[in-house]
Scaffold this motif. Structure first.
Motif, PDB file in Angstrom:
ATOM      1  N   ALA A 130       0.842  -1.205   0.000  1.00  0.00           N
ATOM      2  CA  ALA A 130       0.000   0.000   0.000  1.00  0.00           C
ATOM      3  C   ALA A 130       0.876   1.253   0.000  1.00  0.00           C
ATOM      4  CB  ALA A 130      -0.923  -0.009   1.221  1.00  0.00           C
ATOM      5  N   LEU A 131       1.983   1.193   0.752  1.00  0.00           N
ATOM      6  CA  LEU A 131       2.894   2.354   0.770  1.00  0.00           C
ATOM      7  C   LEU A 131       3.539   2.557  -0.606  1.00  0.00           C
ATOM      8  CD1 LEU A 131       4.402   1.779   4.322  1.00  0.00           C
ATOM      9  CD2 LEU A 131       3.081   3.795   3.611  1.00  0.00           C
ATOM     10  N   TRP A 132       3.877   1.476  -1.293  1.00  0.00           N
ATOM     11  CA  TRP A 132       4.399   1.624  -2.670  1.00  0.00           C
ATOM     12  C   TRP A 132       3.361   2.304  -3.568  1.00  0.00           C
ATOM     13  CZ3 TRP A 132       6.349  -4.126  -2.877  1.00  0.00           C
ATOM     14  CH2 TRP A 132       7.609  -4.204  -2.256  1.00  0.00           C
ATOM     15  N   ASP A 133       2.085   1.991  -3.315  1.00  0.00           N
ATOM     16  CA  ASP A 133       1.022   2.572  -4.142  1.00  0.00           C
ATOM     17  C   ASP A 133       0.675   4.003  -3.737  1.00  0.00           C
ATOM     18  OD1 ASP A 133       0.709   0.290  -5.648  1.00  0.00           O
ATOM     19  OD2 ASP A 133      -1.007  -0.477  -4.502  1.00  0.00           O
ATOM     20  N   SER A 134       1.162   4.442  -2.555  1.00  0.00           N
ATOM     21  CA  SER A 134       0.649   5.694  -2.009  1.00  0.00           C
ATOM     22  C   SER A 134       1.026   6.906  -2.863  1.00  0.00           C
ATOM     23  CB  SER A 134       1.104   5.883  -0.553  1.00  0.00           C
ATOM     24  OG  SER A 134       2.516   6.008  -0.467  1.00  0.00           O
ATOM     25  N   TRP A 135       2.066   6.764  -3.650  1.00  0.00           N
ATOM     26  CA  TRP A 135       2.379   7.783  -4.654  1.00  0.00           C
ATOM     27  C   TRP A 135       1.965   7.223  -6.013  1.00  0.00           C
ATOM     28  CZ3 TRP A 135       6.296  12.007  -4.406  1.00  0.00           C
ATOM     29  CH2 TRP A 135       6.693  12.313  -3.089  1.00  0.00           C
ATOM     30  N   GLU A 136       1.085   7.923  -6.710  1.00  0.00           N
ATOM     31  CA  GLU A 136       0.814   7.513  -8.088  1.00  0.00           C
ATOM     32  C   GLU A 136       2.009   7.910  -8.955  1.00  0.00           C
ATOM     33  OE1 GLU A 136      -2.957   8.813  -9.594  1.00  0.00           O
ATOM     34  OE2 GLU A 136      -3.909   8.600  -7.630  1.00  0.00           O
ATOM     35  N   ASP A 137       2.210   7.174 -10.046  1.00  0.00           N
ATOM     36  CA  ASP A 137       3.211   7.589 -11.030  1.00  0.00           C
ATOM     37  C   ASP A 137       2.822   8.989 -11.507  1.00  0.00           C
ATOM     38  OD1 ASP A 137       4.697   5.223 -10.946  1.00  0.00           O
ATOM     39  OD2 ASP A 137       3.355   4.239 -12.376  1.00  0.00           O
ATOM     40  N   LEU A 304       5.827 -11.950 -14.583  1.00  0.00           N
ATOM     41  CA  LEU A 304       4.729 -11.502 -13.727  1.00  0.00           C
ATOM     42  C   LEU A 304       3.988 -10.331 -14.370  1.00  0.00           C
ATOM     43  CD1 LEU A 304       6.744 -11.591 -10.398  1.00  0.00           C
ATOM     44  CD2 LEU A 304       4.863 -13.139 -11.013  1.00  0.00           C
ATOM     45  N   ALA A 305       2.720 -10.224 -14.070  1.00  0.00           N
ATOM     46  CA  ALA A 305       1.909  -9.131 -14.612  1.00  0.00           C
ATOM     47  C   ALA A 305       2.384  -7.804 -14.023  1.00  0.00           C
ATOM     48  CB  ALA A 305       0.440  -9.356 -14.264  1.00  0.00           C
ATOM     49  N   PRO A 306       2.237  -6.713 -14.768  1.00  0.00           N
ATOM     50  CA  PRO A 306       2.586  -5.405 -14.212  1.00  0.00           C
ATOM     51  C   PRO A 306       1.779  -5.144 -12.938  1.00  0.00           C
ATOM     52  CG  PRO A 306       2.140  -5.236 -16.556  1.00  0.00           C
ATOM     53  CD  PRO A 306       1.743  -6.622 -16.139  1.00  0.00           C
ATOM     54  N   ALA A 307       2.392  -4.422 -12.009  1.00  0.00           N
ATOM     55  CA  ALA A 307       1.706  -4.115 -10.760  1.00  0.00           C
ATOM     56  C   ALA A 307       0.629  -3.066 -10.992  1.00  0.00           C
ATOM     57  CB  ALA A 307       2.720  -3.596  -9.739  1.00  0.00           C
ATOM     58  N   VAL A 308      -0.510  -3.284 -10.370  1.00  0.00           N
ATOM     59  CA  VAL A 308      -1.618  -2.329 -10.468  1.00  0.00           C
ATOM     60  C   VAL A 308      -1.604  -1.469  -9.202  1.00  0.00           C
ATOM     61  CG1 VAL A 308      -4.124  -2.087 -10.527  1.00  0.00           C
ATOM     62  CG2 VAL A 308      -2.994  -3.889 -11.869  1.00  0.00           C
ATOM     63  N   ASN A 309      -1.750  -0.158  -9.387  1.00  0.00           N
ATOM     64  CA  ASN A 309      -1.821   0.740  -8.232  1.00  0.00           C
ATOM     65  C   ASN A 309      -3.253   0.810  -7.729  1.00  0.00           C
ATOM     66  OD1 ASN A 309      -1.965   2.938  -6.437  1.00  0.00           O
ATOM     67  ND2 ASN A 309      -0.214   3.926  -7.429  1.00  0.00           N
ATOM     68  N   ARG A 310      -3.465   0.396  -6.476  1.00  0.00           N
ATOM     69  CA  ARG A 310      -4.824   0.349  -5.917  1.00  0.00           C
ATOM     70  C   ARG A 310      -5.490   1.713  -5.932  1.00  0.00           C
ATOM     71  NH1 ARG A 310      -3.193  -2.124  -0.493  1.00  0.00           N
ATOM     72  NH2 ARG A 310      -1.573  -2.864  -1.907  1.00  0.00           N
ATOM     73  N   PHE A 311      -4.696   2.776  -5.830  1.00  0.00           N
ATOM     74  CA  PHE A 311      -5.304   4.110  -5.785  1.00  0.00           C
ATOM     75  C   PHE A 311      -5.683   4.592  -7.186  1.00  0.00           C
ATOM     76  CE2 PHE A 311      -2.778   3.927  -1.863  1.00  0.00           C
ATOM     77  CZ  PHE A 311      -3.794   4.155  -0.945  1.00  0.00           C
TER      78      PHE A 311
END
Lengths: 315, 439
Positions: A130-137, A304-311
């Protein structure tokens, strides 16, 4: 069985109480030159996260995954350190999550370790991602006209409240190049089930254990005088459904020299030259204005599939 | 024979997440990419600096209920970056700021020892304490530590780390109020014996902690007389711990703007200062002081005509400047009003004048003179320089100021052997251990 080529990892462990830094670098480069997908940095006297960062700056295409406990660490620190390794390695970072027996780590941290180490691990892993996702690209906008460095609508509190731990976020570190560095978990039994349910990419398990994880690796210990028959053993594991093997080899160069030609002949794994990416040869200058050669990311190399950002997915 | 000239100690601070860093400059690069860290560290190494220095923040800054978006936001993990830098540098010290509040004692000890081994004896730790609730919300124990307990935890943590570093592998036990741990340590003593410990914190408790336990103090930049007073105070505390004045280095943080001439540098500094304080940043600065919402005011207009609000900090909780004004908000606002009236300044002008001062502004000769004067007059032992551009902000200093310091004999022209600790002339063991060994 017609599945993908056998994936190969080399486990890097070192002597106690003083590991040999040069030998660690040499073995990482040996694994890289042989075309292996990744090295794991096993627990030892040196902090595996820092060894991983050091090796990331000394290699150019192999994946690097430190073994880090969920039981004795803060997800916030683990998340930012792994993101940083992924930055240094240009998308070659991973993490082997390990769950400790609470009895084994008694007295080593200043919080009360829960008896439910598997539950704690699942929440830890969720917090790290979740912390990895906390910043959107693209959250960093550097808009001089409005004097804004970030678009704060694209940086999120994660507000995870678990049974064992809570994290508010956001991370201090922007989303790493892979989005999610590859999460491997070394676990057996109920802990393995919990971590697979929590969404690990790769389960590293004892031989034969079935798994719903996207990839399953098997730990294989190889003594220096046991290279005969090793290739046959790996071929059998592949036939049995393993996606990959983590070689814990006393003599890594010798073991690879013994097995790689046989794996190629058996059609289980092509030779290194046939694989994607720039040739090995150590790292590019980190300041090279031409930029680093862009090797495939570790996610890509493991299929592996690309990671999806939950946000972003929510928006 | 004359005594050897006192050496200027220099550290390079990677530009931080505050308004000092001019991210809008066309020369400003990534604050995240490893290439930028490698460039600044190698530039500092080429310039014979002792240290490369990274700050820490364990939560993003917030203001008025939102993430603060006007300054650089985001940074990588410091110890991780330094371990990678150890692979692409050879001599320069590698310093990470780590708070003793939200890092685990054994992890800190293991990571610093690991970095020291990976770098052949170049690890340094800027020890800070913290108790802010915003950062606490990111960790397992939350904001568990009362303000008064922060140096208890710091002291117990450092005490345990010192024992592990000194003794190497074997069983250990610490039975403190904050650090109550036991187990089996498995790592050999680091090459320096003890990584170099810097302490940042100007409070009385911080100064005493430094005198007792640290190898260097990271403090605020000040004039020569103020610096001399600080040095007298903090080094005056050393004797009671059996330490010599040279066993503790005083290193203020400092900024600089170079020009071809002093006049050219002043013009450039004026430009940089306005970039460092944009209109929205001026409003944020005013809100930290007034402790109330001032978003309706025009930064290019006069100072707000309302009174500041003492008491609980509502608009910028966790902000160090907001806390520093507590109890003297009315007095400070009156000073600013007098300044604005005297020089006919806008709100933004006032904030540029009071919140964006540079320590050294001038030609290379002037800056070299000033730096050396502070050191030779014992106002400090050197400086932690904070460039305002990433990653090239140290290039001109390395090319133009460093040779002048070397000509005077105030800065090394070749690397001495040994570890960072040896090069800084610091004793190998922790102060407590050194006192025992001297008996």
């Amino acid at each position: 069985m017609s599945h993908r080529p056998l994936l190969l990892a080399a486990a890097l462990a070192d002597r106690r109480p003083l590991p040999d830094r040069g030998a660690l670098v040499d073995r990482a480069r040996t694994a890289e030159a042989a075309g292996l997908e990744l090295v794991t940095i096993e627990p030892g006297p040196f902090d595996p996260l820092l060894v991983a960062a050091h090796l990331a700056a000394r290699t150019s295409r192999i994946g690097i995954a430190p073994v880090v406990s969920t039981t004795t660490t803060e997800p916030f620190h683990v998340s930012t350190a792994l993101a940083t390794i992924d930055v240094v390695a240009h998308g070659r970072g991973g993490w082997v999550a390990q769950v400790d027996d609470p009895a084994d780590v008694d007295g080593t941290v200043t919080w009360d370790v829960t008896a439910d180490a598997a539950g704690d691990a699942a929440e830890h892993l969720e917090a790290v991602r979740a912390l990895w996702d906390s910043w959107e690209d693209g959250a960093e906008i550097r808009d001089v006209a409005t004097a804004r460095f970030i678009d704060r609508d694209r940086v999120h509190h994660v507000d995870l409240v678990g049974e064992h731990l809570s994290v508010r976020g956001p991370s201090i570190t922007p989303r790493p190049p892979q989005g999610h560095p590859v999460v491997l978990a070394r676990a057996d039994g109920p802990a393995a089930e919990r971590l697979v349910a929590a969404g690990v990419d790769v389960l590293v398990a004892a031989e034969g254990a079935p798994s719903a994880a996207p990839r399953r690796f098997v730990d294989v210990v190889v003594a220096a005088d046991a290279h005969d028959g090793l290739a046959a053993r790996l071929i059998a594991l592949h036939a049995d459904g393993a996606d990959g093997v983590v070689l814990h080899a006393e003599d890594l160069a010798g073991a690879l020299a013994a097995v790689l030609p046989e794996l190629e002949r058996a059609g289980v794994r092509p030779a290194a030259d046939d694989r994607d990416g720039p040739p090995p040869g150590g790292p590019a200058d980190p300041e090279d204005p031409a930029g680093p050669a862009a090797p495939p990311t570790l996610r890509e190399r493991l299929g592996l599939a690309p990671a999806v950002n939950r946000f972003e997915a929510r928006a | 024979m004359t005594a050897p000239r006192k050496q200027v100690r220099l550290a390079a601070h990677f530009p931080g997440v505050n308004n000092t860093t001019v991210w809008g400059d066309p020369a400003s690069g990534s604050h995240i990419d490893f290439a930028g860290f490698a460039h600044l560290a190698r530039t500092a190494e080429r310039a014979m600096f002792d240290l490369f220095f990274l700050a820490e923040g364990l939560s993003l800054r917030e203001h008025a209920g939102h993430l603060h978006d006007l300054d650089v936001v985001g940074r990588p993990d410091a110890m991780t970056v330094l371990s990678a830098l150890a692979a692409v540098t050879e001599r320069i010290g590698l310093a990470a700021t780590l708070t003793t509040t939200y890092h685990e004692p054994l992890e800190v000890a293991r990571q610093l020892a690991t970095l020291d081994h990976l770098s052949d004896g170049r690890a340094a730790w800027n020890l800070v304490t913290s108790t802010d609730a915003v950062s606490g919300a990111n960790f397992r124990r939350g904001a568990y530590l009362p303000y008064d307990g922060r140096y208890d935890r710091a002291g117990e943590l450092l005490g345990l780390a010192d024992r592990l570093w000194r003794d190497g592998p074997g069983p250990f036990r610490a039975e403190g109020r904050q650090v109550d741990l036991h187990g089996e340590w498995d790592l050999a003593s680091p090459p320096q014996g003890r990584p170099v410990i810097l302490q940042a914190g100007d409070s009385d408790a911080g100064r005493e902690f430094a005198a007792q336990r640290a190898d260097a103090v990271f403090t605020r930049h000040a004039s020569v007389p103020e610096g001399q007073a600080f040095v007298r105070d903090v080094k005056g505390r050393l004797a009671r711990y059996g330490r010599r004045p040279e066993d503790l280095l005083v290193l203020p943080g400092a900024t600089f703007v170079l020009g071809d001439t002093d006049e050219d540098a002043r013009e450039q500094a004026a430009h940089v200062r306005r970039q460092q304080v944009s209109g929205p940043t001026a409003i944020v600065f005013a809100e930290q002081l007034w402790n109330r919402d001032l978003s309706a005011y025009d930064p290019d207009g006069p100072l707000p005509d309302v009174d500041p609000v003492e008491g609980e900090i509502t608009i910028a909780p966790g902000s160090i400047p907001a806390r520093a004004f507590a109890g003297k908000r009315h007095e400070t606002v009156e000073q600013l009003r007098a300044l604005a009236a005297r020089d006919d300044l806008s709100l933004r002008d006032v904030m540029v004048e009071t919140r964006a001062r540079h320590s050294f502004v001038g030609s290379p000769e002037t800056v070299a003179d000033e730096i050396d004067r502070h050191v030779q007059l014992d106002a400090c032992d050197g400086f932690i320089l904070v460039p305002h551009i990433t990653p090239g902000g140290l290039d001109a200093f390395a090319d133009r100021v460093v040779p002048l310091l070397q000509e005077r004999g105030s800065l090394r022209t070749a690397w001495e052997g040994g570890t960072l600790r040896d090069r800084l002339g610091l004793p190998r063991w922790s102060p407590a251990e050194s006192a025992v060994r001297a008996d």
